[in-house]
Write a protein that holds these residues in place. Sequence first.
Motif, short mmCIF file in Angstrom:
data_model
loop_
_atom_site.label_atom_id
_atom_site.label_comp_id
_atom_site.label_asym_id
_atom_site.label_seq_id
_atom_site.Cartn_x
_atom_site.Cartn_y
_atom_site.Cartn_z
N ILE A 183 -12.25 -1.05 -6.79
CA ILE A 183 -13.36 -0.83 -5.86
C ILE A 183 -12.86 -0.35 -4.51
CG2 ILE A 183 -15.15 -2.04 -4.53
CD1 ILE A 183 -15.76 -3.63 -7.01
N PHE A 184 -11.72 -0.95 -4.05
CA PHE A 184 -11.17 -0.54 -2.76
C PHE A 184 -10.75 0.93 -2.76
CE2 PHE A 184 -9.91 -5.21 -1.92
CZ PHE A 184 -11.11 -5.42 -1.27
N THR A 185 -10.24 1.41 -3.92
CA THR A 185 -9.78 2.80 -3.94
C THR A 185 -10.88 3.79 -4.35
OG1 THR A 185 -8.86 2.33 -6.12
CG2 THR A 185 -7.31 2.41 -4.28
N ASN A 186 -11.71 3.40 -5.36
CA ASN A 186 -12.68 4.38 -5.88
C ASN A 186 -14.12 4.12 -5.46
OD1 ASN A 186 -10.51 5.48 -7.32
ND2 ASN A 186 -10.83 4.04 -8.99
N PHE B 15 -18.81 -4.90 -14.64
CA PHE B 15 -18.62 -3.55 -14.09
C PHE B 15 -17.40 -2.83 -14.63
CE2 PHE B 15 -20.80 -6.15 -10.89
CZ PHE B 15 -21.97 -5.43 -10.76
N SER B 16 -16.65 -3.48 -15.54
CA SER B 16 -15.40 -2.91 -16.07
C SER B 16 -14.51 -2.35 -14.98
CB SER B 16 -15.69 -1.79 -17.08
OG SER B 16 -16.53 -2.26 -18.08
N THR B 17 -14.38 -3.10 -13.89
CA THR B 17 -13.50 -2.63 -12.81
C THR B 17 -12.74 -3.82 -12.22
OG1 THR B 17 -13.40 -1.34 -10.78
CG2 THR B 17 -15.24 -2.85 -11.00
N THR B 18 -11.89 -3.53 -11.25
CA THR B 18 -11.16 -4.58 -10.55
C THR B 18 -11.41 -4.43 -9.06
OG1 THR B 18 -9.24 -3.14 -10.33
CG2 THR B 18 -9.28 -4.62 -12.23
N LEU B 19 -10.98 -5.43 -8.28
CA LEU B 19 -11.17 -5.33 -6.83
C LEU B 19 -10.43 -4.15 -6.25
CD1 LEU B 19 -11.12 -8.88 -5.28
CD2 LEU B 19 -12.78 -7.07 -4.88
N SER B 20 -9.16 -3.96 -6.69
CA SER B 20 -8.40 -2.83 -6.14
C SER B 20 -9.04 -1.51 -6.56
CB SER B 20 -6.94 -2.90 -6.57
OG SER B 20 -6.85 -3.01 -7.97
#
Lengths: 206, 187
Positions: free
Chosen positions: A150-153, A143-148
């Motif tokens: 996901i929490f913010t965006n 997903f080219s993302t991080t947990l933080s």
Amino acid sequence: MMTYLILFLEFFKIGAFTFGGGYAMIPFIQETVLKHEWLTNQQLIDFIAVSESTPGAFAVNISTYVGSQTGAEAGGFWGGLFGAFCATTGVVLPAFLIILLIAKIYEKFKENNGVKGAMYGLKSTVVGLIGAAVISIALEVLFSTTLSGIFTNGFPVAVFSTSVFWFSLVVFAVMLFLILYKKISPIIIIGISAALGIGAGYAGII
Amino acid sequence: MKKKLRLCLQLLLSFMKIGVVTFGGGYAMIPIIENETSKKRKWINGDDLLEVVAISESTPGPIAICAASFIGFKTAGVLGAFFATLGVVLPSFVIIYIISLLLSNFAQLDVVKYAFTGIRAGVLALIVKAVVSMFKKAPQDTLAYVIMALSFALVVLFSTNVLIIVISSAVVGIIASYIAKKRGKTL
């Protein structure tokens, strides 16, 4: 000079507190390199592949790599060499010293109730810690993302319409099947994955 | 003295060979260490080698380093431990150092970018496999499952410091083993 001291100390800590070697070290290494911004999550994943395809212990490989990259930024060619030396010495030293200390008394050491208890806790926690590393690596790869992030965006739903996502998912599933049920060695897995990536790239799929 | 120096040189060369031929590290190194130090050189017998593996597991650090230090020490004292460890580290160090000089240039090539898109998915599979095998080697009872779940949740949800989790888990294990011992059981 601070850079080299930090490299030595951080890798000393990694060497002193990870048991079992290999992938058991990933959670601690991941936390450290991200904290100091020595590597990004993606660079770390790429380097795991490089380490699997080259000889030697993972901990030594990654400490040499991070040390040389970080040292070179601070002090050019010789800085890179010295940085690699500091980080690698740091990761090796705890094991070396502890083995020298217990080599003579290892029978007693091994049978000690406290040592057994500590091992019980360590073997359990490492499963959870690597599980957590899997989550962050899966988010990065798929997903080219991080947990933080996901929490913010929120969850990056748009990813589902990209071909890179579906390509990565298929490669992941096939490779997992090959490792778990066909016992294929890691270096072959990396070779096949690389070939699939190159093929898909030139076919214009990813 | 001369004999000891020759022994140290042999340790250095044997462990360099081990360092060169083992890919991926970890347990993959054990059969090669066995072949080189037990079958060929008779520095250590097969049973002692199993002990080395057990000790490497219960002491911190990479298995290859623990094994090299231990076998080197048994064979030729502190100096032997030094040369064996140096030998096993040196090949990785040289190879990775050269790669670190080249990798950033290669990373720009299209073919390398494509390759790594595939490789990252493969690495994810390798790490999932690592979780599966670590789980199989871990203790299988309620307390162990609680430690696993808590460690996982603390990192994922609260980004708790890994070192704190590792030390707390060891302490919990030690306390549990003493409680078990008092009740006349083992963990």
